[in-house]
Design a protein around this motif. Structure first.
Motif, PDB file in Angstrom:
ATOM      1  N   ASN A   1      13.892  11.096   5.463  1.00  0.00           N
ATOM      2  CA  ASN A   1      15.044  11.132   4.563  1.00  0.00           C
ATOM      3  C   ASN A   1      15.579   9.722   4.426  1.00  0.00           C
ATOM      4  O   ASN A   1      16.301   9.218   5.276  1.00  0.00           O
ATOM      5  N   HIS A   2      15.204   9.062   3.333  1.00  0.00           N
ATOM      6  CA  HIS A   2      15.548   7.657   3.139  1.00  0.00           C
ATOM      7  C   HIS A   2      17.007   7.471   2.742  1.00  0.00           C
ATOM      8  O   HIS A   2      17.488   6.338   2.704  1.00  0.00           O
TER       9      HIS A   2
ATOM     10  N   ALA B   1       0.841  -1.191   0.000  1.00  0.00           N
ATOM     11  CA  ALA B   1       0.000   0.000   0.000  1.00  0.00           C
ATOM     12  C   ALA B   1       0.877   1.242   0.000  1.00  0.00           C
ATOM     13  O   ALA B   1       1.783   1.356   0.810  1.00  0.00           O
ATOM     14  N   GLY B   2       0.595   2.139  -0.918  1.00  0.00           N
ATOM     15  CA  GLY B   2       1.347   3.380  -0.943  1.00  0.00           C
ATOM     16  C   GLY B   2       2.475   3.372  -1.955  1.00  0.00           C
ATOM     17  O   GLY B   2       2.542   2.533  -2.848  1.00  0.00           O
ATOM     18  N   LEU B   3       3.341   4.311  -1.759  1.00  0.00           N
ATOM     19  CA  LEU B   3       4.437   4.554  -2.686  1.00  0.00           C
ATOM     20  C   LEU B   3       5.667   3.742  -2.300  1.00  0.00           C
ATOM     21  O   LEU B   3       6.064   3.727  -1.148  1.00  0.00           O
ATOM     22  N   VAL B   4       6.284   3.100  -3.276  1.00  0.00           N
ATOM     23  CA  VAL B   4       7.578   2.469  -3.032  1.00  0.00           C
ATOM     24  C   VAL B   4       8.618   3.586  -2.987  1.00  0.00           C
ATOM     25  O   VAL B   4       8.788   4.315  -3.955  1.00  0.00           O
ATOM     26  N   GLU B   5       9.294   3.711  -1.850  1.00  0.00           N
ATOM     27  CA  GLU B   5      10.237   4.791  -1.647  1.00  0.00           C
ATOM     28  C   GLU B   5      11.650   4.388  -2.057  1.00  0.00           C
ATOM     29  O   GLU B   5      11.939   3.203  -2.227  1.00  0.00           O
TER      30      GLU B   5
ATOM     31  N   TRP C   1      18.550   2.173  -2.197  1.00  0.00           N
ATOM     32  CA  TRP C   1      17.628   1.312  -1.442  1.00  0.00           C
ATOM     33  C   TRP C   1      16.214   1.610  -1.901  1.00  0.00           C
ATOM     34  O   TRP C   1      15.877   2.760  -2.207  1.00  0.00           O
ATOM     35  N   THR C   2      15.369   0.586  -1.962  1.00  0.00           N
ATOM     36  CA  THR C   2      13.948   0.787  -2.229  1.00  0.00           C
ATOM     37  C   THR C   2      13.129  -0.060  -1.263  1.00  0.00           C
ATOM     38  O   THR C   2      13.569  -1.126  -0.815  1.00  0.00           O
TER      39      THR C   2
ATOM     40  N   ASN D   1      10.517  -9.261  -8.184  1.00  0.00           N
ATOM     41  CA  ASN D   1      11.290  -8.550  -9.206  1.00  0.00           C
ATOM     42  C   ASN D   1      11.788  -7.185  -8.724  1.00  0.00           C
ATOM     43  O   ASN D   1      12.288  -6.390  -9.515  1.00  0.00           O
ATOM     44  N   SER D   2      11.643  -6.909  -7.418  1.00  0.00           N
ATOM     45  CA  SER D   2      12.025  -5.590  -6.909  1.00  0.00           C
ATOM     46  C   SER D   2      13.502  -5.290  -7.144  1.00  0.00           C
ATOM     47  O   SER D   2      13.878  -4.135  -7.350  1.00  0.00           O
ATOM     48  N   GLY D   3      14.333  -6.349  -7.135  1.00  0.00           N
ATOM     49  CA  GLY D   3      15.755  -6.137  -7.390  1.00  0.00           C
ATOM     50  C   GLY D   3      16.002  -5.654  -8.803  1.00  0.00           C
ATOM     51  O   GLY D   3      16.814  -4.735  -9.026  1.00  0.00           O
ATOM     52  N   ASP D   4      15.322  -6.244  -9.774  1.00  0.00           N
ATOM     53  CA  ASP D   4      15.460  -5.804 -11.160  1.00  0.00           C
ATOM     54  C   ASP D   4      14.945  -4.378 -11.318  1.00  0.00           C
ATOM     55  O   ASP D   4      15.536  -3.548 -12.034  1.00  0.00           O
TER      56      ASP D   4
END
Length: 825
Positions: free
Chosen positions: A439-440, A407-411, A670-671, A682-685
């Motif tokens: 501040n990510h 849910a929400g934005l992938v930062e 980082w995400t 597939n988040s790594g790609d």
């Protein structure tokens, strides 16, 4: 009243003298004269008596008064000149932050806008105006006018006479800068003492200049509260304090008595209506008259200035400065606060590590107030072009990170750092400040996943001489000693002993676990990696560094910390603490803080160069990341840059990491979701593709940053040991358990930072059971009759290839299937 005079006459008859009395009245005029005479004598006697009594009483009173004064100030330590200079000059001034090239980022938010100015840059008219109005005896007194003090004390004590006033400019300066506004005899006594002290140390011009710099002057045409004559001149008339006309100077000089009443502007910067504006105008006329009375100006000048229509000179309303109160503003401010904290802690002679949370918070608040109020210029390391480009890129390519799983934005958080200095060139703190203010890049701590493996396990093990690049590590199904099965990301083990390089390329968990446990045992320290390596790179202390899962990335760190770790490897093993504040100066250009590089050699140059060689293999193999493949979209010109790097994911793909370096810069990425939530497998790609496009954008504006044409090379002291490709140790024959064994070939080159490869032995690797070794040596026996094999490491420094046996071919096929699944750990 009858007066008698006795007269003697001769008595002829009896020849004797007899007195005879005659009476008569003295004239009235003589009576008056004699009365006055007597009265005067009496009055003279009384006057002498009274004078004597007054002198005696005065002496007694003076003695009592002096004694009381001494009592009131007995606990006041007379300040030194330096201390007084600091106290009376301690004023609120607007501070600002800049990019690396001096271009303004923003003014630092403060409730008061002030700019200090030297006395030579203040109009003499303004000085005359303030002296004539506030302190007519300024040039004669020594800080205090005694009769005014007595009058004020009587008024304060009796309540007769209303507001007593009577304070000199010097006393007003003391009240504003050093003492409180409480009306007590003790405060007044200290005020007098300090006023005399100031006059002793400072010239009249220094005193009036300081007064004009510290006093409040109402509002400017932006509605901001202002102090100091420079901001008053700019905010009211749009000119410097040195260029004011007589009526302008008189108006400003009248403001300190009641700044909000006399200021021409409302809190929005709008000019007041005529009725409310008239208060300031009448005050201006009073100042002009005071100047004329004190002969500071002529009658002609007075009349001309009084009749001048000053309203036409007031500046029109303007919009207040809009600070860039986003990621960059707060990042620079927070980093500057930490820098000033360090300065103040050092001045206090204490150590930061010895301060508790309360002590640290007090120093932090002190530093924050200092920055907001002292008129500092904070020069950051941020390249404006690069920073703006990175923000545009995340806005343009951030969608690549979204997957619809959570849910929400992938930062995302990104940090671009110079390898040689640790200078932070640019960063991305998040997708949208309005959505998330975290501040990510600099502050958010998340589990680091497999990005920690080169830093906490492989690097230290190489540095200690435990392994070379082609040493073998057990990769059989295993469990934690505390219970629970340990798996790789896509399998429970490869059922073989894999090389260090291969294990790193695939980011296997089981081999690195065995190596870490062996290192802790060999070094007799469960926290060996942290104590001797990670702590030197300012990784946060955490008891989890001793956990068995630590080398798999269960500990937490920021993107900045991780980027700094890989900067260390890319900088020949030398850590340069990442920094964003280059210099802080005061309004006079004096350096308050300046970054000083304090390099720490964490890994030997040999170790760092070997790790870089293997991290090149990680990206070249494209096993865990497509960063260098065509699909990522990396600019073809950048494909020829010497890239090294490492990926990392955490459980359920809640975090995805990729940190890459060239010989000149390191970029961390980082995400994840703010609230840790599973992302797509597939988040790594997705992270790789996003980072490739971010890099493309930076390259277009600053291609010089990437070190095109430069290469990571092996240090001259790297030991290139010839080893058996089967054992990862020197080839040769040995005996074990009554049997004779020969380490089979073909041979390959293994890179060592220390000692070189040991002789081959039966148990050649780290980890593995007796059954595992028996099976592995059994494979050799099976393949002994097969075709001969030739080895090749994936490193460009070892140029050979391997022709596997049939059993190894099956294992390779299995690994190829895993590769297709794209292990992103």
């Amino acid at each position: 009243m009858q007066h008698f005079i006795e007269v003697k006459r001769l008595d002829n008859q009896n020849n004797s003298h007899k007195p005879e009395r005659h009476s008569y009245k003295i004239p009235e005029k003589k009576k008056i004269f004699m009365g006055v005479n007597i009265a005067i004598r009496v009055l003279q006697s009384l006057f002498v008596f009274l004078v004597v009594m007054v002198l005696l009483g005065g002496a007694l009173g003076l003695g009592i008064g002096m004694g009381y004064f001494a009592f009131l100030v007995e606990d006041t330590q007379p300040p030194t000149k330096e201390e007084l200079q600091t106290d009376i000059s301690d004023i609120t001034e607007v501070s600002k932050m800049t990019y690396a090239d001096g271009t303004n980022i923003a003014m630092i938010k403060s409730d008061l806008v002030r700019t200090r100015v030297d006395g030579e840059h203040i109009s003499p008219l303004l000085k005359k105006a303030i002296i004539s109005t506030e302190d007519e005896y300024f040039e004669e007194h020594k800080g205090v006018v005694p009769k005014a003090v007595i009058r004020a004390l009587i008024s304060d004590a009796t309540g007769i006479g209303g507001s007593s006033g009577g304070s000199t400019l010097t006393q007003q300066l003391v009240k504003q800068q050093i003492l409180t506004d409480e009306t007590t005899f003790k405060r007044k006594a200290n005020e007098i003492l300090l006023a005399y002290r100031i006059e002793q140390y400072f010239s009249k011009d220094e005193i009036v200049t300081t007064y004009l710099n510290v006093s409040p002057f109402g509002r400017n045409n932006k509605g901001e509260n202002i102090a100091g004559v420079e901001e008053a001149a700019k905010g009211l008339f749009g000119k410097s304090a040195n260029d004011l006309t007589l009526p302008q100077a008189a108006f400003i000089a009248g403001l300190p008595q009641s700044p909000i009443i006399y200021t021409p502007y409302t809190n929005t910067g709008e000019l007041k209506d005529d009725e409310n504006l008239s208060y300031g105008m009448k005050r201006k006329d009073f100042v002009l008259f005071s100047m004329y009375r004190e002969k500071a100006i002529t009658k002609e000048e007075y009349e001309a200035a009084k009749s001048y229509d000053l309203k036409q000179d007031f500046q029109p309303q303007q919009e207040a400065n809009q600070n860039t109160e986003g990621y960059l503003y707060y990042a620079v401010l927070d980093q500057a606060v930490q820098a000033i904290m360090d300065v103040n802690i050092e001045k206090a002679g204490v150590k930061r590590a010895e301060l508790d949370d309360l002590g640290l918070s007090q120093y932090e608040e002190q530093a924050r107030r200092e920055i907001q109020n002292r008129g500092y210029t904070i020069q950051s390391t941020i390249d404006q072009t690069v920073y703006d480009t990175m923000q545009n890129a995340v806005a343009a390519y951030g969608y690549m990170l979204d997957d619809g799983y959570g849910a929400g934005l992938v930062e995302t958080g990104n940090v671009l750092m110079d390898n040689q200095t640790g200078r932070i060139i640019g960063f991305v703190a998040g997708r949208d400040y309005n959505v998330s203010q975290s501040n990510h890049a600099l502050d958010t701590v998340r589990q680091v996943g497999s990005t920690i493996k080169p830093l906490s396990v492989y690097g230290p093990a190489i540095d200690q001489g435990m392994i070379g690049s082609e040493s073998r590590l057990a990769n059989y199904p295993t469990s934690y000693s505390s219970g629970g099965e340990l798996n790789n990301a896509t399998n429970s083990g490869t059922n073989t002993f894999d090389t260090v390089r291969y294990s790193l390329e695939w980011s296997y968990n089981i081999p690195v676990y065995h190596l870490n446990e062996a290192m802790k045992k060999q070094m007799s320290d469960d926290n060996f990696s942290y104590n001797n390596y990670l702590s030197k790179m300012n990784y946060p202390a955490d008891e989890r560094w001793a956990y068995e899962s630590a080398p798999l990335g269960s500990v937490e760190a920021t993107v900045l910390t991780q980027t700094n770790g890989f900067q260390t490897l890319a900088n020949k093993g030398q850590y340069q603490k990442g920094y964003m504040i280059d210099k802080i100066t005061d309004n006079n250009g004096n350096v308050i803080y300046e970054h000083k590089m304090e390099p720490a050699q964490v890994y030997s140059p040999a170790t760092a160069s070997i790790m870089n060689d293997m991290l090149r293999s990680v990206l070249d193999s494209k096993i865990t990341t497509p960063f260098k493949s065509v699909v990522s979209g990396l600019n073809p010109d950048l494909a020829n840059v010497d890239w090294i790097g490492k990926t990392g994911t955490t459980e359920a793909y809640k975090d995805s990491w990729l940190v890459v370096s060239t010989p000149t810069i390191t970029l961390g990425s980082w995400t994840g979701y703010d609230l840790p939530t599973a992302m797509s497998p597939n988040s790594g790609d997705q992270n790789s593709n996003y980072l490739a496009n971010l890099i493309n954008a930076i390259y277009l504006v600053r291609p010089d940053l990437f070190g095109v044409g430069q290469k990571f090379t092996l240090s001259d002291d790297v030991i290139k040991s010839t080893v058996s490709s089967f054992t990862g140790e020197k080839p040769g024959t040995f005996t074990y358990n009554g049997g004779t064994y020969t380490a089979p070939g073909p041979n390959t080159v293994s890179l060592y930072a220390k000692d070189g490869a040991p002789k081959s032995q039966y148990k050649f690797g780290y980890g593995g059971t007796d059954a595992n070794y028996s099976a592995y040596w059994g494979r050799y026996a099976t393949s002994n009759s097969s075709n001969s094999r030739t080895t090749t490491p994936s490193s460009s420094n070892s140029n050979t290839t391997t022709t596997p046996s049939s059993s190894e071919k099956k294992e390779d096929d299995k690994k190829e299937d895993e590769k297709k699944e794209n292990d992103n750990n």
